[in-house]
Scaffold this motif. Structure first.
Motif, PDB file in Angstrom:
ATOM      1  N   GLY A  21       0.826  -1.199  -0.094  1.00 14.16           N
ATOM      2  CA  GLY A  21       0.063   0.018  -0.156  1.00 14.16           C
ATOM      3  C   GLY A  21       0.830   1.362  -0.032  1.00 14.16           C
ATOM      4  N   GLY A  22       0.101   2.277  -0.388  1.00 10.09           N
ATOM      5  CA  GLY A  22       0.695   3.574  -0.367  1.00 10.09           C
ATOM      6  C   GLY A  22       2.116   3.896  -1.201  1.00 10.09           C
ATOM      7  N   ARG A  23       2.464   4.726  -0.678  1.00 10.38           N
ATOM      8  CA  ARG A  23       3.977   5.064  -1.155  1.00 10.38           C
ATOM      9  C   ARG A  23       5.198   4.760  -0.359  1.00 10.38           C
ATOM     10  NH1 ARG A  23       3.916  10.072  -5.230  1.00 10.38           N
ATOM     11  NH2 ARG A  23       1.578   9.738  -6.125  1.00 10.38           N
ATOM     12  N   GLY A  24       4.672   3.647   0.433  1.00  5.21           N
ATOM     13  CA  GLY A  24       6.119   3.427   1.449  1.00  5.21           C
ATOM     14  C   GLY A  24       7.174   2.810   0.911  1.00  5.21           C
ATOM     15  N   ARG A  25       8.139   2.645   1.478  1.00  9.09           N
ATOM     16  CA  ARG A  25       9.446   2.033   1.102  1.00  9.09           C
ATOM     17  C   ARG A  25       9.321   0.702   0.611  1.00  9.09           C
ATOM     18  NH1 ARG A  25      14.580   3.266   4.934  1.00  9.09           N
ATOM     19  NH2 ARG A  25      15.596   4.270   3.382  1.00  9.09           N
ATOM     20  N   ILE A  26       8.474  -0.173   1.512  1.00  5.83           N
ATOM     21  CA  ILE A  26       8.503  -1.601   1.276  1.00  5.83           C
ATOM     22  C   ILE A  26       7.662  -1.492  -0.491  1.00  5.83           C
ATOM     23  CG2 ILE A  26       7.439  -4.066   1.734  1.00  5.83           C
ATOM     24  CD1 ILE A  26       7.985  -2.908   4.659  1.00  5.83           C
ATOM     25  N   SER A  27       6.771  -1.048  -0.623  1.00  3.07           N
ATOM     26  CA  SER A  27       5.915  -1.156  -1.832  1.00  3.07           C
ATOM     27  C   SER A  27       6.911  -0.681  -3.024  1.00  3.07           C
ATOM     28  CB  SER A  27       4.746  -0.091  -1.905  1.00  3.07           C
ATOM     29  OG  SER A  27       4.928   1.243  -1.807  1.00  3.07           O
ATOM     30  N   SER A  28       7.634   0.218  -2.846  1.00  2.00           N
ATOM     31  CA  SER A  28       8.839   0.542  -3.851  1.00  2.00           C
ATOM     32  C   SER A  28       9.769  -0.520  -4.274  1.00  2.00           C
ATOM     33  CB  SER A  28       9.405   1.975  -3.759  1.00  2.00           C
ATOM     34  OG  SER A  28      10.151   1.937  -2.461  1.00  2.00           O
ATOM     35  N   ILE A  29      10.152  -1.304  -3.243  1.00  2.00           N
ATOM     36  CA  ILE A  29      10.902  -2.320  -3.030  1.00  2.00           C
ATOM     37  C   ILE A  29      10.095  -3.488  -3.983  1.00  2.00           C
ATOM     38  CG2 ILE A  29      11.989  -4.188  -1.937  1.00  2.00           C
ATOM     39  CD1 ILE A  29      12.738  -2.219   0.278  1.00  2.00           C
ATOM     40  N   MET A  33      11.301  -4.966  -7.617  1.00  2.00           N
ATOM     41  CA  MET A  33      11.403  -6.477  -7.674  1.00  2.00           C
ATOM     42  C   MET A  33      10.655  -6.972  -8.695  1.00  2.00           C
ATOM     43  SD  MET A  33      11.811  -9.369  -4.536  1.00  2.00           S
ATOM     44  CE  MET A  33       9.959  -9.791  -4.488  1.00  2.00           C
ATOM     45  N   ALA A  34       9.490  -6.733  -8.848  1.00  5.98           N
ATOM     46  CA  ALA A  34       8.634  -7.091 -10.091  1.00  5.98           C
ATOM     47  C   ALA A  34       9.129  -6.627 -11.354  1.00  5.98           C
ATOM     48  CB  ALA A  34       7.055  -6.617  -9.811  1.00  5.98           C
ATOM     49  N   LYS A  35       9.646  -5.291 -11.468  1.00  8.19           N
ATOM     50  CA  LYS A  35      10.460  -4.929 -12.686  1.00  8.19           C
ATOM     51  C   LYS A  35      11.814  -6.095 -13.001  1.00  8.19           C
ATOM     52  CE  LYS A  35       9.188  -0.006 -12.289  1.00  8.19           C
ATOM     53  NZ  LYS A  35       9.932   1.275 -12.281  1.00  8.19           N
ATOM     54  N   GLY A  36      12.561  -6.379 -11.848  1.00  5.95           N
ATOM     55  CA  GLY A  36      13.676  -7.102 -12.168  1.00  5.95           C
ATOM     56  C   GLY A  36      13.009  -8.643 -12.624  1.00  5.95           C
ATOM     57  N   VAL A  37      11.949  -9.074 -12.167  1.00  4.24           N
ATOM     58  CA  VAL A  37      11.404 -10.482 -12.378  1.00  4.24           C
ATOM     59  C   VAL A  37      10.952 -10.239 -13.949  1.00  4.24           C
ATOM     60  CG1 VAL A  37       9.724 -12.008 -12.362  1.00  4.24           C
ATOM     61  CG2 VAL A  37      10.908 -11.205 -10.239  1.00  4.24           C
ATOM     62  N   LYS A  38      10.414  -9.459 -14.370  1.00  5.12           N
ATOM     63  CA  LYS A  38       9.950  -9.070 -15.785  1.00  5.12           C
ATOM     64  C   LYS A  38      11.068  -8.862 -16.682  1.00  5.12           C
ATOM     65  CE  LYS A  38       5.490  -6.705 -14.948  1.00  5.12           C
ATOM     66  NZ  LYS A  38       4.814  -5.616 -15.156  1.00  5.12           N
ATOM     67  N   SER A  39      12.188  -8.238 -16.297  1.00  3.99           N
ATOM     68  CA  SER A  39      13.339  -8.127 -17.150  1.00  3.99           C
ATOM     69  C   SER A  39      13.809  -9.285 -17.328  1.00  3.99           C
ATOM     70  CB  SER A  39      14.227  -7.016 -16.569  1.00  3.99           C
ATOM     71  OG  SER A  39      15.304  -6.847 -17.323  1.00  3.99           O
ATOM     72  N   PHE A  40      14.028 -10.242 -16.160  1.00  2.00           N
ATOM     73  CA  PHE A  40      14.623 -11.598 -16.173  1.00  2.00           C
ATOM     74  C   PHE A  40      13.965 -12.335 -17.206  1.00  2.00           C
ATOM     75  CE2 PHE A  40      14.979 -15.859 -14.532  1.00  2.00           C
ATOM     76  CZ  PHE A  40      16.383 -16.006 -14.698  1.00  2.00           C
ATOM     77  N   ARG A  41      12.742 -12.527 -16.939  1.00  2.00           N
ATOM     78  CA  ARG A  41      11.812 -13.487 -17.998  1.00  2.00           C
ATOM     79  C   ARG A  41      12.249 -13.001 -19.373  1.00  2.00           C
ATOM     80  NH1 ARG A  41       5.965 -14.100 -14.794  1.00  2.00           N
ATOM     81  NH2 ARG A  41       7.018 -15.655 -13.312  1.00  2.00           N
TER      82      ARG A  41
END
Length: 73
Positions: A21-29, A33-41
């Motif tokens: 949720g929100g613009r928290g630190r964990i949500s940006s992480i 991580m999702a961008k990294g997985v997409k790039s890897f695939r």
């Protein structure tokens, strides 16, 4: 022990908000991580296609034969 109380529900909601949720630190992480997985695939999918090779890029690595006349003396 089998029933879910209001405290457990609140705890689950708080953890979900921290992660997603929100613009928290964990949500940006998690987004990174999702961008990294997409790039890897995408990288794995690109490697399946054979690449064209130009003859100019090839290097001849076969050993040179010694001259027969020099070997007999």
């Amino acid at each position: 022990m089998g029933s879910v109380g209001p405290l457990q529900i609140v705890l689950v909601i708080v953890v979900a908000l921290l992660l997603f949720g929100g613009r928290g630190r964990i949500s940006s992480i998690m987004g990174d991580m999702a961008k990294g997985v997409k790039s890897f695939r995408k990288g794995l999918a690109d490697d399946d296609e054979p690449k064209a090779v130009d003859k100019e890029d090839l290097v001849d690595v076969t050993p040179k034969k010694k001259d027969e006349t020099k070997a007999s003396s």
